[in-house]
Design an enzyme around this catalytic site. Structure first.
Site, mmCIF file in Angstrom:
data_model
loop_
_atom_site.group_PDB
_atom_site.id
_atom_site.type_symbol
_atom_site.label_atom_id
_atom_site.label_comp_id
_atom_site.label_asym_id
_atom_site.label_seq_id
_atom_site.Cartn_x
_atom_site.Cartn_y
_atom_site.Cartn_z
ATOM 1 N N GLU A 26 0.824 -1.222 0.000
ATOM 2 C CA GLU A 26 0.000 0.000 0.000
ATOM 3 C C GLU A 26 0.851 1.262 0.000
ATOM 4 O O GLU A 26 2.060 1.219 0.289
ATOM 5 C CB GLU A 26 -0.964 0.000 1.189
ATOM 6 C CG GLU A 26 -0.269 0.137 2.543
ATOM 7 C CD GLU A 26 -1.182 0.760 3.604
ATOM 8 O OE1 GLU A 26 -1.662 1.893 3.390
ATOM 9 O OE2 GLU A 26 -1.380 0.117 4.649
ATOM 10 N N LYS A 161 -3.550 -1.319 15.474
ATOM 11 C CA LYS A 161 -3.015 -0.543 16.598
ATOM 12 C C LYS A 161 -4.056 -0.393 17.702
ATOM 13 O O LYS A 161 -5.255 -0.338 17.439
ATOM 14 C CB LYS A 161 -2.598 0.844 16.122
ATOM 15 C CG LYS A 161 -1.298 0.841 15.353
ATOM 16 C CD LYS A 161 -0.614 2.193 15.415
ATOM 17 C CE LYS A 161 0.750 2.114 14.749
ATOM 18 N NZ LYS A 161 0.783 2.749 13.437
#
Ligand code: PSU
Ligand code: MN
Length: 305
Positions: A26, A161
């Site tokens: 990405e 996260k």
């Protein structure tokens, strides 16, 4: 049939035509996820890591309205230099970028879409987007999650996260039928740390086991899969350090009224700044680790490698 909006780099097209392993990468992580110049250095190292493990890298972005599967080193450097000035491109952004011939760095969702159009099935990144803390009020759920429900690409990541609500993220993935596979782990990793305390759906100890489940998923005509690969032990961060930085970043985002697509880049940048160079080194290391595993999975999936 080539797609009219898509350019596949010649080396990537040749590998795909020969059924050789290809790994998508990405570009939001380059433009929005890491500071310059480490972002460009990392992107090039990640490509080299994919090659070192026997696959061809295809970094994905939208350049001047063209969907690109495979970038040159110069194109990667341009995206990295431009940084957050470039549009962060998820599913909803793609038609505007194409129609106005604009440039965007693709998120996990945007990258999956372009990878699938190009015929690439395996994608390596750092962390997945997810359900944000407080989503029961804000409804802030990353478009990465519904993309995983529908688009047949395996996303190799180090979990998500802890700026996110990881329990709700896994609930969402369950509701939308997305398998979460742990590579050599029983628990979902939390990016900087190896253990979120939440279970994965299935533990796989080899790339061949992962590939068998991916083949079956796609044989059923279903969508994406999360392959959760914990950060290497030596790079894992102390949980207290990450928790303190996360809490402060979340409080700052709330105080400043940050909403929408700006939330994740703001939190990432603040956690990076508050934890200093340690977290950047950990971030780079886990992306390299994911690139190596993705190349091994792409190889296990490839009939000719
Ligand atoms: N999490 C990270 N690093 C990142 C991102 C998420 O640890 O770079 C990026 C990815 O591109 C991901 C996107 O797809 O943020 C999610 O943004 P949002 O929450 O706005 O969907
Ligand atoms: Mn969001």
């Amino acid at each position: 049939m080539p797609h009219p909006y898509l350019d596949i780099q010649p080396e990537v097209a040749q590998a795909l035509a020969r059924n050789q392993p290809v790994v998508a990468l990405e570009s939001t992580i380059i433009a929005h996820g890491m500071p310059y110049p480490q972002n460009v250095q990392t992107a090039l190292r990640v490509e080299a890591e994919v090659r070192a493990h026997g696959a061809v890298p295809a970094t994905i972005a939208v350049l001047n309205g063209r969907l690109k599967a495979g970038l040159t080193a110069a194109e990667i450097a341009e995206l990295g230099q431009a940084g957050p000035k470039v549009v962060k491109a998820s599913r909803r952004d793609l038609p505007m970028l194409v129609a106005t011939r604009a440039t965007g760095a693709t998120t996990v969702a945007g990258t999956m879409i372009v990878a699938a159009l190009a015929g690439i099935r395996v994608f390596a990144t750092g962390g997945l987007g997810g359900v944000h803390r407080g989503a029961e009020q804000t409804m802030d759920i990353s478009a990465d999650l519904p993309e995983l429900a529908q688009t047949p690409v395996a996303v190799v990541c180090a979990g998500a996260k802890s700026i996110l609500d990881l329990a709700l993220t896994l609930e969402y993935l369950e509701t939308h039928g997305v398998p979460v596979l742990g590579f050599q782990t029983d628990v979902f990793p939390a990016f900087f740390t190896r253990d979120s305390g939440l279970p994965v759906d299935c533990r796989c100890d080899t790339p061949a086991q992962l590939a068998a489940i991916l083949r079956a998923r796609w044989g059923l005509g279903h969508g994406g899969v999360v392959v959760a690969n914990p950060i290497p032990h030596a790079l894992a961060m102390p949980r207290a350090v990450i928790d303190a930085a996360t809490d402060q970043a979340l409080a700052e985002a709330r105080a400043r009224g940050i909403v929408g697509k700006a939330v994740t880049p703001f939190l990432l940048a603040r956690v990076n700044a508050l934890t200093g160079g340690d977290s950047l080194a950990a971030n780079i290391g886990l992306v390299l680790n994911n690139a190596a595993l993705a190349a091994a999975i792409a190889t296990a999936l490839s009939p000719v490698a």
